[in-house]
Design a protein around this motif. Structure first.
Motif, short mmCIF file in Angstrom:
data_model
loop_
_atom_site.label_atom_id
_atom_site.label_comp_id
_atom_site.label_asym_id
_atom_site.label_seq_id
_atom_site.Cartn_x
_atom_site.Cartn_y
_atom_site.Cartn_z
N ASN A 184 2.54 3.36 -1.83
CA ASN A 184 3.00 3.40 -3.22
C ASN A 184 2.21 2.42 -4.09
OD1 ASN A 184 5.19 5.26 -2.70
ND2 ASN A 184 6.24 3.56 -1.69
N SER A 185 0.96 2.15 -3.72
CA SER A 185 0.16 1.18 -4.47
C SER A 185 -1.10 1.82 -5.02
CB SER A 185 -0.20 0.00 -3.56
OG SER A 185 -1.10 -0.87 -4.22
N GLU A 186 -1.43 1.48 -6.25
CA GLU A 186 -2.67 1.97 -6.85
C GLU A 186 -3.87 1.10 -6.47
OE1 GLU A 186 -2.14 2.32 -11.01
OE2 GLU A 186 -0.62 3.91 -10.88
N LYS A 187 -3.60 -0.12 -6.00
CA LYS A 187 -4.67 -1.03 -5.59
C LYS A 187 -4.40 -1.48 -4.16
CE LYS A 187 -5.74 -2.75 -10.23
NZ LYS A 187 -5.85 -3.97 -11.09
N PRO A 188 -4.71 -0.62 -3.19
CA PRO A 188 -4.40 -0.95 -1.79
C PRO A 188 -5.27 -2.10 -1.28
CG PRO A 188 -5.72 1.06 -1.91
CD PRO A 188 -5.34 0.71 -3.32
N ILE A 189 -4.67 -2.89 -0.41
CA ILE A 189 -5.42 -3.91 0.32
C ILE A 189 -5.16 -3.69 1.81
CG2 ILE A 189 -5.43 -5.61 -1.54
CD1 ILE A 189 -3.12 -7.03 -0.14
N TYR A 190 -6.09 -4.17 2.62
CA TYR A 190 -6.04 -3.86 4.05
C TYR A 190 -6.28 -5.10 4.90
CZ TYR A 190 -6.59 0.92 2.33
OH TYR A 190 -6.42 2.12 1.65
N LYS A 191 -5.80 -5.02 6.12
CA LYS A 191 -6.08 -6.05 7.13
C LYS A 191 -6.67 -5.34 8.35
CE LYS A 191 -5.45 -10.49 8.32
NZ LYS A 191 -5.88 -11.64 7.49
N ALA B 77 4.44 -1.12 22.92
CA ALA B 77 3.84 -1.31 21.59
C ALA B 77 4.72 -0.74 20.47
CB ALA B 77 2.46 -0.68 21.55
N THR B 78 5.26 0.45 20.68
CA THR B 78 6.08 1.06 19.62
C THR B 78 7.36 0.26 19.40
OG1 THR B 78 7.21 2.58 21.15
CG2 THR B 78 5.17 3.35 20.14
N ALA B 79 7.95 -0.25 20.48
CA ALA B 79 9.16 -1.06 20.36
C ALA B 79 8.88 -2.37 19.64
CB ALA B 79 9.76 -1.32 21.74
N TYR B 80 7.69 -2.95 19.90
CA TYR B 80 7.30 -4.17 19.19
C TYR B 80 7.21 -3.91 17.68
CZ TYR B 80 6.09 -7.03 23.32
OH TYR B 80 6.13 -7.78 24.45
N LEU B 81 6.54 -2.80 17.33
CA LEU B 81 6.37 -2.49 15.91
C LEU B 81 7.70 -2.15 15.25
CD1 LEU B 81 3.03 -0.47 15.71
CD2 LEU B 81 3.53 -2.70 14.69
N VAL C 135 -0.06 -2.89 9.56
CA VAL C 135 0.91 -1.81 9.36
C VAL C 135 1.74 -2.07 8.11
CG1 VAL C 135 3.07 -0.88 10.27
CG2 VAL C 135 1.05 -1.02 11.73
N GLU C 136 2.17 -3.31 7.91
CA GLU C 136 2.94 -3.63 6.70
C GLU C 136 2.14 -3.27 5.45
OE1 GLU C 136 5.22 -7.40 4.53
OE2 GLU C 136 3.83 -7.75 6.20
N LEU C 137 0.85 -3.57 5.44
CA LEU C 137 0.03 -3.26 4.27
C LEU C 137 -0.18 -1.76 4.10
CD1 LEU C 137 -2.60 -6.12 4.59
CD2 LEU C 137 -0.70 -5.98 2.97
N LEU C 138 -0.34 -1.02 5.21
CA LEU C 138 -0.47 0.44 5.11
C LEU C 138 0.78 1.03 4.48
CD1 LEU C 138 -2.12 1.48 8.50
CD2 LEU C 138 -3.21 1.20 6.26
#
Length: 729
Positions: A281-288, A21-25, A273-276
Motif C-alpha cells: 500500500n505504498s507509493e514509495k516502496p523500500i526494501y531490505k 520457517a513458516t512458523a517463525y514468520l 517481509v515486513e517491508l514487502l
C-alpha cells in the motif's frame, strides 16, 4: 485495508514434523498484528496421495502395465487392491492413532511387500523381541517406499519424500533445466498440489504469498506453485526466501525467475517481509535485501534504514494452521539416534542466531546468518518452550542452531530444572572440551536425549586446516561424556577435503570404527566435501592446496564451486565403502572386518594404532577446582543421623547421610559438624534455588567453619556424592 499473508513450505521436506520457517514468520507477524495463515504443502500432498482414495486414483491414472514397466511396478500394480485396503490404516498408525496395528504389521501377513522388503534385515535382532512399535514403523516405512518407487516409475520421475526434483535445484548455475521442466505439462504430483492450492485460496485469498525454500528438494515445487498463482491470481504478489535463496541465490541475475516470483529475499526474513507488506500500500516502496525486476533487469535493493530485528524481538514461533496431529513418523534405518530426524513430532526453536565459533573453513561463515552471533536469554528461550507446549501440546524440542553454545545450554538447562518442566530435546553442537561429564549430566537431567556434531574428517591435521578447534582425542572424550550421561551422539563426517590423502581417508575411517566400537558414537553420516563461494576455502582456495577453482558465471544458483585438488585424488571412489562400513558400524557389527573389504579399490593399511581411541579415554582426569563453576544438587533431601563410633576405647560422633535418587540409595559418612553443614548447604543447591551458588561460595561457607576445602572436595564421600547428582558446571 489489512493485507492477508499466506506462508507456505512447498513439497517436500519432512514427513514427521513441519519445517519451522513458516512458523517463525507467522509468530513474528503476530507481534505486528498482521493476519497470516500458513501451510506445509508437503505433508498435505503426501496425505492426499497416500490414502485409499488417492491410491485408487493413482492406479486408475496409470492404466494397465506397459511393456517398459519393471517387475517391481507390475507386482505393486497387481497388489493394488491390497495397497488400497491397507493404506489408511498404515497412515493412521504412523500418525500415532492406531498403535495396536503394530501387532499385525509385524506378522508379515498384513502389508503387501515389494522390492524394498527384499533386503529386510533380521528385525528381532534390530529391534529386540519387544520393540513392536519401532519394528512396525520400519516395515510400514518400507511399504511407503515401495509405493514411492511406483510413483517414480509411472507418474513422476522427480518424486521423493524429502528430495522432490532435487537434481533440478542442486548446483543449478543455469536456470535452463528447471525452466524447461516448468514449461512441460504438470505432473501427477503437480496436479495434486494445484488441487490443494485451489481449495485453500477459495477459503483465504492472500495479498502476498511467502514461499520458504529450505532445500533444493523444495525448489521445483516452489516454482510450480508460483506458476499456478501467476496463472490464476496474477495480482497476488509472491516472494521467495529461505535457506536455498540465502546460500544459492546471492548473485541472482536470471530474469526468467521473475516470471514466477515478484521478489527474492535473503537472510533473516522478518524485516524484508515486513517491508514487502508495507509496500503493498505504498507509493514509495523500500526494501531490505531483496531482488526484484525493474525495467527488464534484475536489481538488488537494500535501501531500508531500519536495522534487523533482534532475536528477542521476533516472537515465539506459531504453529497454528499446520496439521500437527497428521504428520507421519517413519523409521528408515534401525538406529535409535538416526531415526530422530524422521520419527516423532519436534517443536523447532533456536538458542542463538549465527554460530558462536564461526571459524570452520568449509562453512559459509562470511554470510550474516552464520557470522552475526546473537544468543537469546535463557529465560526467554524457556518462556518460548512453555508457550509452544501450550500451543501444540507437544513437549519434544529440536534446537536447530548452527552450533548451540555450551554456556547457554547450561543456563537453559538450569532454567528448565528451576521451573520443573518435563521436556525432551536435542540439538547440534561442537565437540568442544566445555562439555564436561558434569555438564552432560546436567543437560540429561533437563531432558536432553541426543546431540549431533561435526567430527568431519577425523584427522587432526585436517581438523586444524578446517579450524574446527577440536582434536579426535578430544572428540572421543566429549562423546564419552555424553554417552555415559545417556545422551546419544550423531557425528557428521566429511571426505574429499582439499589436500586429503588416501591414507588420511583410510585413517579417518579407522578413527570412526574405533569410536563406534567403543560405543561412544551411535550414529553418523558421510558427506562429500563441496566447496562453496562464501566459505574461507572458497574465498581463498590457494591457502588450502586447491590447484584451480572455477567460479560459476551462471545467472541462477552460484554458490557451489568447481575445483581441482592438488592431490588429483578421485574421492568418489571411496563413497560406497565409507557409507557401507558406517551403516554396519551403526548397527553394532563388522568391527573386525578389515577396512580393505569395504572398498573395491586397493587402499593402504591404516596408520592409526588399534587402541588409539581407548587410550584417549583412559587418560587421567585432571584434578582442579574451578571456583566460578556453578553448583546444582539433583538428588532428594538427605536424611541425617548422628552416630557414635568407638575404636580402642575412643568414641566420637559422625554424621551419616542417606541419599535416595530415582535409581537407588547410598550413604556417606563425615565428621559430625561437616555432615550437618553439608546437609544444610545442599538445600541451597536444589534446582529451584536462585541465584546459583558456585564452588567459591561453597568454599567460603565451608572455610568459615572448617579447614582444607580441597581435601574435603576430593574426598571419597564427596566423590561419591558428585557421581550421584552433585554437579559443578
Amino acid at each position: 485495508m489489512n493485507p492477508k499473508i499466506f506462508i507456505v513450505t512447498p513439497p517436500f521436506t519432512q514427513l514427521n514434523t513441519p519445517y519451522p520457517a513458516t512458523a517463525y514468520l507467522k509468530g513474528f507477524l503476530k507481534t505486528l498484528d498482521i493476519e497470516a495463515t500458513q501451510a506445509d504443502l508437503g505433508i498435505e500432498v503426501i496425505l492426499e496421495l497416500f490414502s485409499s482414495k488417492g491410491l485408487k486414483n493413482l492406479f486408475e491414472h496409470c492404466g494397465l502395465p506397459s511393456e517398459d514397466w519393471s517387475q517391481n511396478a507390475r507386482r505393486i500394480f497387481a497388489l493394488r487392491a491390497d495397497y488400497i485396503q491397507t493404506i489408511d490404516s498404515v497412515i493412521g498408525f504412523l500418525q500415532g492413532k492406531n498403535p495396536t496395528l503394530a501387532l499385525q504389521i509385524c506378522q508379515h501377513y498384513f502389508l503387501p511387500e515389494a522390492s524394498r522388503f527384499a533386503d529386510l534385515q533380521e528385525l528381532d535382532w534390530a529391534f529386540g523381541s519387544m520393540g513392536t512399535q519401532d519394528k512396525a514403523k520400519h516395515m510400514a516405512t518400507l511399504y511407503l517406499e515401495d509405493l514411492a518407487d511406483f510413483v517414480v516409475e509411472t507418474v513422476d520421475a522427480h518424486f521423493g519424500f524429502s528430495r522432490y526434483a532435487e537434481q533440478l535445484g542442486r548446483s543449478a548455475q543455469s536456470f535452463d533445466e528447471l525452466y524447461s521442466a516448468l514449461q512441460s505439462n504438470p505432473t501427477y504430483i503437480d496436479a495434486l498440489l494445484f488441487e490443494l492450492l485451489d481449495k485453500k485460496i477459495k477459503q483465504f485469498q492472500p495479498d502476498l504469498v511467502l514461499v520458504s525454500v529450505p532445500f533444493p528438494g523444495n525448489l521445483y515445487a516452489a516454482f510450480r506453485l508460483a506458476q499456478w498463482f501467476k496463472k490464476n491470481y496474477p495480482k497476488t504478489k509472491i516472494a521467495l526466501g529461505g535457506g536455498f535463496a540465502n546460500t544459492e541465490l546471492r548473485s541472482l541475475s536470471e530474469v526468467r525467475v521473475f516470471e514466477f516470483f515478484d521478489y527474492v529475499t535473503l537472510d533473516d526474513g522478518e524485516l524484508p517481509v515486513e517491508l514487502l507488506i508495507q509496500n503493498l500500500n505504498s507509493e514509495k516502496p523500500i526494501y531490505k535485501r531483496t531482488f526484484l525486476l525493474e525495467n527488464g533487469q534484475v536489481v538488488y535493493k537494500n535501501d531500508a534504514p531500519q536495522a534487523d530485528y533482534k532475536m528477542s524481538q521476533v516472537g515465539t514461533p506459531d504453529y497454528s494452521d499446520l496439521l500437527l496431529d497428521q504428520y507421519i513418523s517413519v523409521i528408515e534405518v534401525a538406529n535409535p539416534m538416526h531415526k530422530m530426524w524422521s520419527d516423532g513430532r519436534w517443536n523447532k526453536l533456536t538458542m542463538a542466531h549465527g554460530c558462536y565459533w564461526g571459524k570452520c573453513t568449509f562453512c559459509d561463515i562470511s554470510l550474516d546468518y552464520i557470522k552475526v552471533y546473537e544468543p537469546i536469554a535463557a529465560r526467554l528461550i524457556v518462556d518460548r518452550i512453555e508457550e509452544l507446549i501450550a500451543q501444540t501440546g507437544e513437549t519434544g524440542f529440536h534446537f536447530v542452531d548452527e552450533a548451540a553454545p555450551p554456556a547457554l545450554m547450561r543456563e537453559v538447562a538450569f532454567e528448565i530444572l528451576r521451573r520443573g518442566l518435563t521436556i525432551t530435546w536435542w540439538t547440534n553442537i561442537r565437540f568442544e572440551k566445555s562439555f564436561t561429564a558434569d555438564l552432560c549430566w546436567l543437560l540429561k537431567a533437563s531432558g536432553c536425549i541426543a546431540v549431533s556434531g561435526g567430527l568431519e574428517v577425523a584427522s587432526d591435521r585436517l581438523l586444524a586446516l578446517i579450524d574446527k578447534g577440536v582434536t579426535v582425542e578430544q572428540v572421543a572424550q566429549v562423546t564419552r561424556n555424553f554417552t555415559q550421561a545417556g545422551i546419544m551422539v550423531h557425528a557428521y563426517l566429511m571426505y574429499g577435503y582439499p589436500t586429503q590423502t588416501v591414507q588420511e581417508t583410510v585413517d579417518s575411517l579407522e578413527m570412526v570404527r574405533q569410536l563406534f566400537e567403543a560405543g561412544i558414537v551411535q550414529s553418523g553420516f558421510w558427506h562429500r566435501f563441496a566447496m562453496t563461494a562464501h566459505s574461507p576455502v572458497g574465498l581463498y582456495p590457494e591457502q588450502f592446496g586447491v590447484a584451480r577453482t572455477t567460479h560459476p558465471d551462471g545467472t541462477f544458483a552460484n554458490n557451489d564451486l568447481l575445483f581441482e585438488d592438488a592431490t588429483q585424488i578421485d574421492h568418489d571412489q571411496f563413497s560406497f565403502g565409507l557409507r557401507k562400513s558406517l551403516y554396519n558400524y551403526m548397527h553394532g557389527i563388522c568391527f573386525d572386518e578389515p577396512l580393505q573389504n569395504w572398498f573395491e579399490v586397493k587402499i593402504p593399511r591404516t596408520t592409526i594404532a588399534a587402541d588409539f581411541i581407548q587410550k584417549a579415554l583412559n587418560q587421567n582426569i585432571e584434578f582442579k577446582i574451578k571456583p566460578q563453576a556453578k553448583l546444582i544438587w539433583l538428588g532428594a533431601e538427605p536424611s541425617l543421623q548422628i552416630k557414635t563410633k568407638t575404636k580402642k576405647d575412643h568414641s566420637w560422633e559422625v554424621s551419616e547421610l542417606t541419599f535416595h535418587n530415582r535409581f537407588n540409595h547410598f550413604e556417606i559418612s563425615l565428621d559430625k559438624e561437616q555432615g550437618v553443614w553439608l546437609a544444610a548447604f545442599l538445600l541451597e543447591l536444589i534446582p529451584q534455588a536462585s541465584p546459583r551458588l558456585t564452588i567459591q561460595n561453597m568454599q567460603t561457607s565451608f572455610e568459615a567453619q572448617f579447614e582444607h576445602f580441597e581435601l574435603f572436595w576430593f574426598s571419597k564421600p564427596m566423590q561419591q556424592l558428585r557421581a550421584n547428582g552433585l554437579l559443578a558446571v
